[in-house]
Write an enzyme that holds these catalytic residues in place. Structure first.
Site, PDB file in Angstrom:
ATOM      1  N   TYR A   1       6.942  -9.101   1.032  1.00 30.13           N
ATOM      2  CA  TYR A   1       5.224  -8.589   0.552  1.00 30.13           C
ATOM      3  C   TYR A   1       5.314  -9.053  -0.658  1.00 30.13           C
ATOM      4  O   TYR A   1       4.051  -9.396  -0.909  1.00 30.13           O
ATOM      5  CB  TYR A   1       5.522  -7.561   1.048  1.00 30.13           C
ATOM      6  CG  TYR A   1       4.288  -6.600   0.665  1.00 30.13           C
ATOM      7  CD1 TYR A   1       3.102  -6.533   1.625  1.00 30.13           C
ATOM      8  CD2 TYR A   1       4.269  -5.576  -0.172  1.00 30.13           C
ATOM      9  CE1 TYR A   1       2.027  -5.842   1.560  1.00 30.13           C
ATOM     10  CE2 TYR A   1       2.965  -4.648  -0.453  1.00 30.13           C
ATOM     11  CZ  TYR A   1       2.489  -4.675   0.699  1.00 30.13           C
ATOM     12  OH  TYR A   1       1.227  -4.101   0.732  1.00 30.13           O
TER      13      TYR A   1
ATOM     14  N   LYS B   1       2.025 -11.618  -1.681  1.00 29.56           N
ATOM     15  CA  LYS B   1       1.213 -10.633  -2.826  1.00 29.56           C
ATOM     16  C   LYS B   1       0.456 -11.695  -3.953  1.00 29.56           C
ATOM     17  O   LYS B   1       0.032 -11.651  -4.435  1.00 29.56           O
ATOM     18  CB  LYS B   1       1.078  -9.119  -2.916  1.00 29.56           C
ATOM     19  CG  LYS B   1       1.145  -8.480  -1.768  1.00 29.56           C
ATOM     20  CD  LYS B   1      -0.377  -8.361  -0.888  1.00 29.56           C
ATOM     21  CE  LYS B   1      -0.303  -7.846   0.564  1.00 29.56           C
ATOM     22  NZ  LYS B   1      -2.091  -7.419   0.980  1.00 29.56           N
TER      23      LYS B   1
ATOM     24  N   ASN C   1      -0.220   2.972  -3.580  1.00 27.21           N
ATOM     25  CA  ASN C   1      -0.264   4.309  -2.400  1.00 27.21           C
ATOM     26  C   ASN C   1      -1.000   4.959  -2.304  1.00 27.21           C
ATOM     27  O   ASN C   1      -1.709   6.034  -3.135  1.00 27.21           O
ATOM     28  CB  ASN C   1       1.354   5.247  -2.429  1.00 27.21           C
ATOM     29  CG  ASN C   1       2.443   4.829  -2.217  1.00 27.21           C
ATOM     30  OD1 ASN C   1       2.547   3.490  -1.829  1.00 27.21           O
ATOM     31  ND2 ASN C   1       3.781   5.656  -2.759  1.00 27.21           N
TER      32      ASN C   1
ATOM     33  N   ASP D   1      18.282  10.681  -4.493  1.00 28.59           N
ATOM     34  CA  ASP D   1      18.462  11.908  -4.831  1.00 28.59           C
ATOM     35  C   ASP D   1      17.152  13.025  -4.890  1.00 28.59           C
ATOM     36  O   ASP D   1      16.553  13.905  -5.453  1.00 28.59           O
ATOM     37  CB  ASP D   1      18.586  12.128  -6.735  1.00 28.59           C
ATOM     38  CG  ASP D   1      18.091  11.305  -7.597  1.00 28.59           C
ATOM     39  OD1 ASP D   1      17.148  10.924  -7.055  1.00 28.59           O
ATOM     40  OD2 ASP D   1      18.931  11.323  -8.407  1.00 28.59           O
ATOM     41  N   GLY D   2      15.973  12.309  -4.456  1.00 32.93           N
ATOM     42  CA  GLY D   2      14.438  12.093  -4.838  1.00 32.93           C
ATOM     43  C   GLY D   2      13.821  12.684  -5.705  1.00 32.93           C
ATOM     44  O   GLY D   2      12.718  13.778  -5.404  1.00 32.93           O
ATOM     45  N   LYS D   3      14.952  12.246  -7.292  1.00 31.85           N
ATOM     46  CA  LYS D   3      13.968  12.636  -7.962  1.00 31.85           C
ATOM     47  C   LYS D   3      13.086  10.996  -9.046  1.00 31.85           C
ATOM     48  O   LYS D   3      12.186  11.048  -9.775  1.00 31.85           O
ATOM     49  CB  LYS D   3      14.802  12.740  -9.189  1.00 31.85           C
ATOM     50  CG  LYS D   3      15.485  13.889  -9.004  1.00 31.85           C
ATOM     51  CD  LYS D   3      16.291  13.788 -10.238  1.00 31.85           C
ATOM     52  CE  LYS D   3      17.080  15.135 -10.200  1.00 31.85           C
ATOM     53  NZ  LYS D   3      18.356  15.289 -10.348  1.00 31.85           N
ATOM     54  N   GLN D   4      12.580   9.912  -7.418  1.00 31.48           N
ATOM     55  CA  GLN D   4      11.793   8.707  -7.789  1.00 31.48           C
ATOM     56  C   GLN D   4      10.833   9.301  -7.657  1.00 31.48           C
ATOM     57  O   GLN D   4      10.366  10.007  -6.977  1.00 31.48           O
ATOM     58  CB  GLN D   4      11.828   7.851  -6.505  1.00 31.48           C
ATOM     59  CG  GLN D   4      12.322   8.182  -5.560  1.00 31.48           C
ATOM     60  CD  GLN D   4      12.669   8.555  -4.638  1.00 31.48           C
ATOM     61  OE1 GLN D   4      14.087   9.501  -5.516  1.00 31.48           O
ATOM     62  NE2 GLN D   4      13.623   8.465  -3.561  1.00 31.48           N
ATOM     63  N   THR D   5      10.316   8.549  -8.207  1.00 33.59           N
ATOM     64  CA  THR D   5       8.639   9.229  -8.200  1.00 33.59           C
ATOM     65  C   THR D   5       7.776   8.409  -7.995  1.00 33.59           C
ATOM     66  O   THR D   5       7.152   6.997  -7.707  1.00 33.59           O
ATOM     67  CB  THR D   5       7.254   9.709 -10.370  1.00 33.59           C
ATOM     68  OG1 THR D   5       7.643   8.259 -10.669  1.00 33.59           O
ATOM     69  CG2 THR D   5       8.501  10.384 -10.321  1.00 33.59           C
TER      70      THR D   5
HETATM   71  P1  NAD Z   1      -2.353  -1.809   8.506  1.00 33.00           P
HETATM   72  O1  NAD Z   1      -0.952  -2.205   8.092  1.00 33.00           O
HETATM   73  O2  NAD Z   1      -2.308  -0.427   8.842  1.00 33.00           O
HETATM   74  O3  NAD Z   1      -3.474  -2.264   8.653  1.00 33.00           O
HETATM   75  C1  NAD Z   1      -3.577  -3.841   7.844  1.00 33.00           C
HETATM   76  C2  NAD Z   1      -4.242  -5.124   9.254  1.00 33.00           C
HETATM   77  O4  NAD Z   1      -4.279  -6.206   9.155  1.00 33.00           O
HETATM   78  C3  NAD Z   1      -3.753  -4.975  10.462  1.00 33.00           C
HETATM   79  O5  NAD Z   1      -4.951  -3.915  11.771  1.00 33.00           O
HETATM   80  C4  NAD Z   1      -2.920  -5.542  11.107  1.00 33.00           C
HETATM   81  O6  NAD Z   1      -2.871  -5.958  12.551  1.00 33.00           O
HETATM   82  C5  NAD Z   1      -3.729  -6.534  10.348  1.00 33.00           C
HETATM   83  N1  NAD Z   1      -3.511  -7.925   9.955  1.00 33.00           N
HETATM   84  C6  NAD Z   1      -2.086  -8.652   9.319  1.00 33.00           C
HETATM   85  N2  NAD Z   1      -1.866  -9.513   9.687  1.00 33.00           N
HETATM   86  C7  NAD Z   1      -2.466 -10.152  10.113  1.00 33.00           C
HETATM   87  C8  NAD Z   1      -2.544 -11.694  10.506  1.00 33.00           C
HETATM   88  N3  NAD Z   1      -2.440 -12.342   9.726  1.00 33.00           N
HETATM   89  N4  NAD Z   1      -3.600 -11.689  11.046  1.00 33.00           N
HETATM   90  C9  NAD Z   1      -5.268 -10.473  11.504  1.00 33.00           C
HETATM   91  N5  NAD Z   1      -4.769  -9.410  10.582  1.00 33.00           N
HETATM   92  C10 NAD Z   1      -3.652  -9.032  10.771  1.00 33.00           C
HETATM   93  O7  NAD Z   1      -2.477  -1.628   6.502  1.00 33.00           O
HETATM   94  P2  NAD Z   1      -3.212  -0.913   5.263  1.00 33.00           P
HETATM   95  O8  NAD Z   1      -2.360   0.487   4.797  1.00 33.00           O
HETATM   96  O9  NAD Z   1      -4.285  -0.725   6.002  1.00 33.00           O
HETATM   97  O10 NAD Z   1      -2.941  -2.042   4.529  1.00 33.00           O
HETATM   98  C11 NAD Z   1      -4.153  -2.893   4.622  1.00 33.00           C
HETATM   99  C12 NAD Z   1      -3.883  -3.620   3.238  1.00 33.00           C
HETATM  100  O11 NAD Z   1      -3.905  -2.774   1.714  1.00 33.00           O
HETATM  101  C13 NAD Z   1      -3.252  -4.291   2.650  1.00 33.00           C
HETATM  102  O12 NAD Z   1      -3.504  -5.790   2.755  1.00 33.00           O
HETATM  103  C14 NAD Z   1      -1.869  -4.008   2.351  1.00 33.00           C
HETATM  104  O13 NAD Z   1      -1.353  -4.987   1.526  1.00 33.00           O
HETATM  105  C15 NAD Z   1      -3.186  -3.080   1.374  1.00 33.00           C
HETATM  106  N6  NAD Z   1      -2.770  -2.295   0.752  1.00 33.00           N
HETATM  107  C16 NAD Z   1      -2.112  -0.810   1.288  1.00 33.00           C
HETATM  108  C17 NAD Z   1      -1.302   0.279   0.439  1.00 33.00           C
HETATM  109  C18 NAD Z   1      -1.151   1.734   0.656  1.00 33.00           C
HETATM  110  O14 NAD Z   1      -1.081   2.423   0.552  1.00 33.00           O
HETATM  111  N7  NAD Z   1      -1.957   1.808   2.492  1.00 33.00           N
HETATM  112  C19 NAD Z   1      -1.315   0.233  -0.647  1.00 33.00           C
HETATM  113  C20 NAD Z   1      -0.885  -1.361  -1.582  1.00 33.00           C
HETATM  114  C21 NAD Z   1      -1.740  -2.323  -0.578  1.00 33.00           C
END
Ligand code: NAD
Length: 310
Positions: free
Chosen positions: A145, A149, A174, A206-210
């Site tokens: 991942y 990215k 997050n 320990d749960g202290k990570q943020t």
């Molecule tokens: P999620 O898993 O709920 O949504 C991702 C969607 O992408 C899903 O519907 C999945 O079916 C679809 N998908 C995955 N691979 C695919 C492919 N090859 N072709 C077509 N569709 C595909 O996740 P999310 O939390 O909604 O995340 C959405 C985006 O935001 C992601 O790119 C993720 O990396 C990024 N992001 C999310 C967070 C978070 O906290 N939720 C944090 C950082 C980055």
């Protein structure tokens, strides 16, 4: 405006779909449903508000419609999902991102990459600014991942330089809220569901990570705002208020009126100890600042999880 949203049946994507449908824009969703779910966009599918294409972005090349904006969110996102689908995750972030950038080039569409704070890995700088290059183990389990990215960001930057595609890279920290999957392994849905069942809340280490947590409506505002501006460099988007896992567990237990205890498990490999965005760039270029604090966002999220099982 006609907007194509990859990953639009996922957690964040489906809220983005709601936003653009409400604004009267034409929305096309491409989603393979590998981690997403049609229930998330069920109202729009019923009312015929959106065009839904069930397809893997790695197997998608073109579409007849003209497109103004592509928001590329497709990717497994929770550690549970990307560790279960490591190769699919890397294919999606490489080949899938390439396909969507090519489509942007063909259609002269603006391209937004949903990147992640995971590009910073286990950061040695705190809080993380956009010009920090990160600390990632390229062969660790999370690399599928994190490095995926990072590759997607590099490819996006190359398309901007080589082909003048108008691009924006948003590094999402997050995010939580309604429509997260109970079993997705991220801390907020896990704690809420354990607390609602009065089961022990699982704490790694320990749960202290943020961590810092951004409520979904703030994230939608930031992503929609990022589409409107011309700014080619990465932008951090998240809520900078930091909480330890022990603090989050305590807040969730209180809001759920739960009798749960805590269960401590070993920390997963390469799990970051601290994560907090520096959002001064987002404040400057987007005029954006998160509005919903953790308590208020958790109340809405807990209410959704309670109603879901009724
Ligand atoms: P999620 O898993 O709920 O949504 C991702 C969607 O992408 C899903 O519907 C999945 O079916 C679809 N998908 C995955 N691979 C695919 C492919 N090859 N072709 C077509 N569709 C595909 O996740 P999310 O939390 O909604 O995340 C959405 C985006 O935001 C992601 O790119 C993720 O990396 C990024 N992001 C999310 C967070 C978070 O906290 N939720 C944090 C950082 C980055």
């Amino acid at each position: 405006m006609r907007i194509l949203i990859t990953g639009g049946a996922g957690f964040i994507g489906s809220h983005i779909v709601d936003h653009y449908v409400a604004a009267g824009d034409e929305v096309i969703v491409i989603d393979s449903l590998i981690t997403g779910c049609k229930d998330n966009i069920a109202d729009h599918l019923r009312s015929g508000n959106i065009k839904f294409i069930e397809r893997d972005v790695c197997r998608f090349d073109t579409i007849a419609d003209e497109i103004d904006v592509i928001m590329h969110l497709a990717s497994p996102a929770s550690p549970f999902d990307y560790l279960r689908y490591p190769i699919e995750t890397m294919r999606t972030l490489s080949l899938g991102t390439y396909n969507m950038l090519e489509l942007s080039r063909q259609k002269s569409a603006k391209f937004l990459l949903a990147s992640t704070s995971e590009v910073y890995g286990d950061p040695e700088e705190h809080p993380q600014k956009e010009d920090y290059w990160g600390n990632v183990n390229p062969v660790g389990p999370r690399a599928v991942y994190d490095e995926g990215k990072r590759f997607a960001e590099a490819l996006t930057a190359a398309y901007s330089r080589e082909h003048n595609v108008e691009t924006t890279i948003v590094r999402i920290f997050n995010t939580y809220g309604e429509r997260m999957k109970e079993e997705d392994g991220r801390v907020i849905p896990t704690f809420i569901n354990q607390a609602l069942k009065n089961e022990p809340l699982t704490i790694f280490g320990d749960g202290k990570q943020t961590r810092s947590f951004c409520y979904i409506s703030d994230m939608v505002d930031a992503l929609a705002g990022s589409v409107k501006i011309k700014y080619g460099h990465p932008i951090n988007v998240g809520n900078p208020k930091e909480y330890t896992m022990l603090e989050v567990a305590d807040i969730v237990k209180k809001l759920c009126l739960s009798t749960s205890g805590l269960e401590f498990l070993p920390l997963p490999e390469n799990d970051p100890k601290r994560r907090k965005p520096d959002i001064s760039k987002a404040q400057e270029v987007l005029g954006w600042t998160p509005k919903v604090d953790l308590n208020a966002g958790l109340i809405r999220t807990i209410e959704w999880f309670r109603r879901k099982d009724d």
